[in-house]
Design a protein around this motif. Sequence first.
Motif, short mmCIF file in Angstrom:
data_model
loop_
_atom_site.label_atom_id
_atom_site.label_comp_id
_atom_site.label_asym_id
_atom_site.label_seq_id
_atom_site.Cartn_x
_atom_site.Cartn_y
_atom_site.Cartn_z
N UNK A 164 48.98 23.86 0.25
CA UNK A 164 49.10 25.04 1.12
C UNK A 164 48.88 26.35 0.35
N UNK A 165 49.03 26.32 -0.97
CA UNK A 165 48.89 27.55 -1.77
C UNK A 165 47.49 27.58 -2.38
N UNK A 166 46.80 28.71 -2.17
CA UNK A 166 45.45 28.89 -2.71
C UNK A 166 45.50 29.58 -4.07
N UNK A 167 44.51 29.29 -4.90
CA UNK A 167 44.33 30.06 -6.13
C UNK A 167 42.86 30.41 -6.29
N UNK A 168 42.61 31.54 -6.95
CA UNK A 168 41.25 32.06 -7.11
C UNK A 168 40.74 31.85 -8.53
N UNK A 169 39.41 31.80 -8.66
CA UNK A 169 38.75 31.83 -9.96
C UNK A 169 37.39 32.49 -9.80
N UNK A 170 36.79 32.98 -10.88
CA UNK A 170 35.46 33.61 -10.76
C UNK A 170 34.37 32.63 -10.36
N UNK A 171 34.57 31.33 -10.64
CA UNK A 171 33.57 30.30 -10.30
C UNK A 171 34.08 28.95 -10.76
N UNK A 172 33.48 27.90 -10.28
CA UNK A 172 33.79 26.56 -10.76
C UNK A 172 33.50 26.45 -12.25
N UNK A 173 34.41 25.84 -12.98
CA UNK A 173 34.19 25.58 -14.40
C UNK A 173 34.49 26.73 -15.32
N UNK A 174 34.98 27.86 -14.80
CA UNK A 174 35.35 28.99 -15.65
C UNK A 174 36.71 28.71 -16.32
N UNK A 175 37.03 29.42 -17.40
CA UNK A 175 38.34 29.23 -18.02
C UNK A 175 39.50 29.43 -17.04
N UNK A 176 39.36 30.37 -16.11
CA UNK A 176 40.40 30.63 -15.12
C UNK A 176 40.61 29.39 -14.24
N UNK A 177 39.53 28.76 -13.83
CA UNK A 177 39.58 27.56 -13.00
C UNK A 177 40.20 26.40 -13.78
N UNK A 178 39.71 26.16 -14.99
CA UNK A 178 40.20 25.02 -15.76
C UNK A 178 41.66 25.20 -16.17
N UNK A 179 42.07 26.45 -16.40
CA UNK A 179 43.48 26.70 -16.72
C UNK A 179 44.38 26.24 -15.58
#
Length: 336
Positions: A164-179
């Motif tokens: 139910x909780x969303x999270x954002x990242x700049x794109x798939x595979x970015x450090x933000x996403x993988x973190x």
Amino acid sequence: MMHKNPASLPRRTALQLAAALGAASLLGGLAPAFAQDRFPTGAVKIVVPFGPATGPDILGRTIGQKLSEKWGQPLVVENKSGASSMIGTKFVAASAPDGHTLLVTANTLILNKALKPNADYDPINDIVAVAPLAIGRLTLVAHPSLGVKSVQELIAMAKAKPGAIDYASPANGTPHHLAMELFKQGTGVDLTHIPYTSTPAAVKDVLGGQVKLMFLPIHVALPHVQAGKLVMLASGGKQRAETTPDVPSVAEASGVKDFDADIWYGMYAPAGTPPALVNRLNAEVNALLGSPELKAMFERQGLSPLTGTPQDLAKLTRDDLARWNKVVKAAGIKAD
């Protein structure tokens, strides 16, 4: 004219010839060291496989300026962005291994390989580690409307409402996403990924509350936290960040012992660069990183200097590739 066998020459002539041959051999052995002492013999290029004003670009230009002043030779920083840093990396890998072309990059170097095993460069064998440069601290932030003020509260809410909780990242595979995927795997929570096309676009929606969570570089997040627009839940490294000593690390707050999502930066050279030259470059870079001036500049950019040997960076490269390979495979992540 044919040369006689030295054994058939008069003793004095043979001794003179042997001495000459020995001297030539000695000079040949010293030639590389002599050339090493004269490095650089011309302009040096630092390739940054990202755009201007990024972490690697700031590092490359700051270190490059200092090395240029010391060497008395021009040092050019060239941004070769594209294909998630792979274009610039491949350019350096194909360059002459003479120290005049260097790469300053982030751990995207190994994230790319984890995401694209068939990528046409090898971060272990096509380039050689020169020096670690810095750590870029990530931090886990939430929009105030989510109603959580700690990692423990977030985990409890996410387990009560899977997906139910969303999270954002700049794109798939970015450090933000993988973190965040590392966080999900470590804590066993289910969060929904909302990928964007840039960091500013993702941050805009997190600030607006359309998406509730994100891992952000600490220097990007901090002004919004101080303004009350975001809540900082934890820093992303193994220890608390120096900038926010009162904020626990994810490892500390969640009990996921080895959690580490920080971004690291390093300098590399083409494979085949002489070890003596690599060691010299390493020593000169480490000396710069220890200066108060560079430490202060790094802090303003949310970076922490990271000194070490070429072997330290090579080990970090190998170990992180293996670690992120596991995360990517477990999450089934595909790069855009």
